[in-house]
Design an enzyme around this catalytic site. Structure first.
Site, PDB file in Angstrom:
ATOM      1  N   CYS A  45      -5.696   2.209  -4.821  1.00 15.25           N
ATOM      2  CA  CYS A  45      -5.243   2.846  -3.596  1.00 15.25           C
ATOM      3  C   CYS A  45      -6.230   3.949  -3.228  1.00 15.25           C
ATOM      4  O   CYS A  45      -6.221   5.019  -3.858  1.00 15.25           O
ATOM      5  CB  CYS A  45      -3.841   3.430  -3.775  1.00 15.25           C
ATOM      6  N   CYS A  50       0.830  -1.196   0.000  1.00 13.34           N
ATOM      7  CA  CYS A  50       0.000   0.000   0.000  1.00 13.34           C
ATOM      8  C   CYS A  50       0.869   1.252   0.000  1.00 13.34           C
ATOM      9  O   CYS A  50       1.046   1.914   1.028  1.00 13.34           O
ATOM     10  CB  CYS A  50      -0.958   0.032   1.196  1.00 13.34           C
TER      11      CYS A  50
END
Length: 438
Positions: free
Chosen positions: A367, A189
């Site tokens: 994201c 991430c």
């Protein structure tokens, strides 16, 4: 101190465990048609799909942890918007019923003999193997860590032991520098290190402390974000909120007793800069899972060497990979895993029939860039870094709806959809949209 000792060990990103299922000792010499190593997002999701494809009695999962965590929510935990307890559930509650659960750690994978050796010395053989072991976090590669976490004012949203320390440091902030780092390694991430910066800025504004704060984001990358469409929006946010961004700066040392962080300038070798901090958020260096790295399954960099189109291993056709442990050239996110599950499921179904895989993974990843306590920029893109968006709107804009999806909708779909093998596939948000239109 026990928590810090655990931090000193290389932690994988897959997590899970429970109070029932079979122990590794009882399974010593047993054979499974499909063995899944790793009980994180990819491992549990694929175990659920393999149960339906092969029957529960033919599937086993090797995982040692007692709790399974939904890690994407830790960004909000570190900012006080969610509780840590809400992010975890027992592995018993997420392990597919009837699937054999080996509560042990993988010590070695031997693809030549189709066996996996466990940390108690026992071996399990397999006909097919799915590797879902995640990656390793390495706080110890930063001088002064992890022992520095014994001091206040420092936290990290990347560890169960340190995520609440982030929230404590934010709450205790008085005045000075609030510093946020991004390491010179691949990370899971990649947007998370700056999400906590935006949330911290919002919190300091809400509590009337922002005028006494310098919010600083030091990233090893040459860009703020890898996809220009979303990076342009983020740069505007940075400018509007008076955030300081320093590119190509890598954290190499934390002097927690002095509240000092040392950064190297990657464009000027040997040049370092010391920043005093009132709050420090550390994103640790990360690397390949050590079991994968030490096996014949690894590429030159230590990552699981899989075909980027179908997730089948490039040298061992009965081995497959998913998630953060692989060398797939896309961002390592939960949304990427969700997209990969359907592709891998299709690949395995074809291989079992001695047919050629016919579905290709386009590198889809997502994201949700949290920019405040009620807004998100939803970035979705493919292998080439081109936007691959779900909604018929400009997703580069901050939106309240996307925050609601991130904070409330996605956790529900994770626990009740993805881990049960009922949600996910190429463009998982797109599938969600289609479901909502039915």
């Amino acid at each position: 101190m026990a928590a810090l000792r655990r931090l000193r060990q290389c932690a994988s990103s897959g997590m899970t465990v429970s109070h029932l299922h079979t122990s590794s000792c009882a399974l010593a010499k047993q054979h499974y048609k499909m063995l899944v190593v790793g009980g994180g997002t990819g491992g549990i999701s694929m175990a659920a799909r393999m149960k339906r494809m092969l029957g529960a009695e033919n599937v086993a999962v090797v995982e040692s942890n007692e709790t399974h965590y939904y890690q994407p929510i830790w960004t909000l935990v570190g900012a006080g918007a969610k509780t840590l307890t809400s992010s975890g559930r027992s592995t018993a509650s997420v392990m597919p019923s009837g699937v054999k659960w080996v509560k042990s750690k993988v010590e070695e994978i031997n693809p030549g003999t189709n066996t996996v050796r466990l940390d108690d010395g026992n071996e399990i053989s397999y006909e097919y193997l799915i590797v879902a072991l995640g990656l390793q976090i390495h706080f110890e590669k930063i001088k002064g860590l992890p022992e520095g976490f014994e001091h206040s004012k420092i936290g990290s949203n990347y560890s169960i032991e340190t995520v609440e320390k982030t929230w404590k440091a934010l709450q205790d902030f008085k005045e000075g520098n609030a510093v946020f780092s991004f390491p010179n390694t691949p990370v899971k991430c990649a947007g998370a290190p700056q999400k906590i910066m935006y949330l911290s800025d919002a919190y300091l504004r809400k509590t009337g402390k922002r005028e006494k704060a310098n919010v600083i984001y030091n990233t090893s990358l040459p860009v703020l974000f890898g996809v220009k469409k979303y990076a342009d929006t983020l740069w505007e946010i940075v400018k509007q909120r008076d955030l300081q961004v320093n590119l190509r700066h890598n954290l190499i040392e934390v002097r927690a007793d002095k509240r000092e962080a040392v950064f190297e300038n990657l464009d000027k070798p040997g040049e370092t800069k010391v920043l005093e901090y009132e709050m420090l958020h550390v994103t640790p260096p990360m690397g390949p899972n050590l079991v994968v790295k030490g096996s014949l399954l690894a590429d030159a960099g230590g990552w699981l060497d899989v075909n980027k189109d179908n997730l089948q291993h490039n040298r061992y056709p009965n081995v497959f990979g998913i998630g953060d442990c692989t060398n797939l050239p896309t961002s390592k996110t939960g949304a990427a895993v969700a997209a990969q599950t359907a592709i891998l499921n299709r690949t395995i179904s074809k291989v079992l029939k001695n047919e050629k895989p016919d579905k290709k993974y386009d590198g889809y990843t997502s994201c949700p860039l949290v920019t405040s306590y009620n807004t998100v920029v939803l970035a979705e893109f493919d292998y080439s870094g081109q936007p691959l968006e779900t909604f018929p709107i400009n997703q580069a804009k901050e939106r309240r709806l996307m925050y609601f999806m991130k904070a409330d909708v996605m956790p529900h779909l994770y626990w009740h959809g993805l881990l049960r093998g009922f949600w996910g596939g190429p463009g998982p948000y797109r599938k969600l949209l289609h479901l909502g239109m039915k």
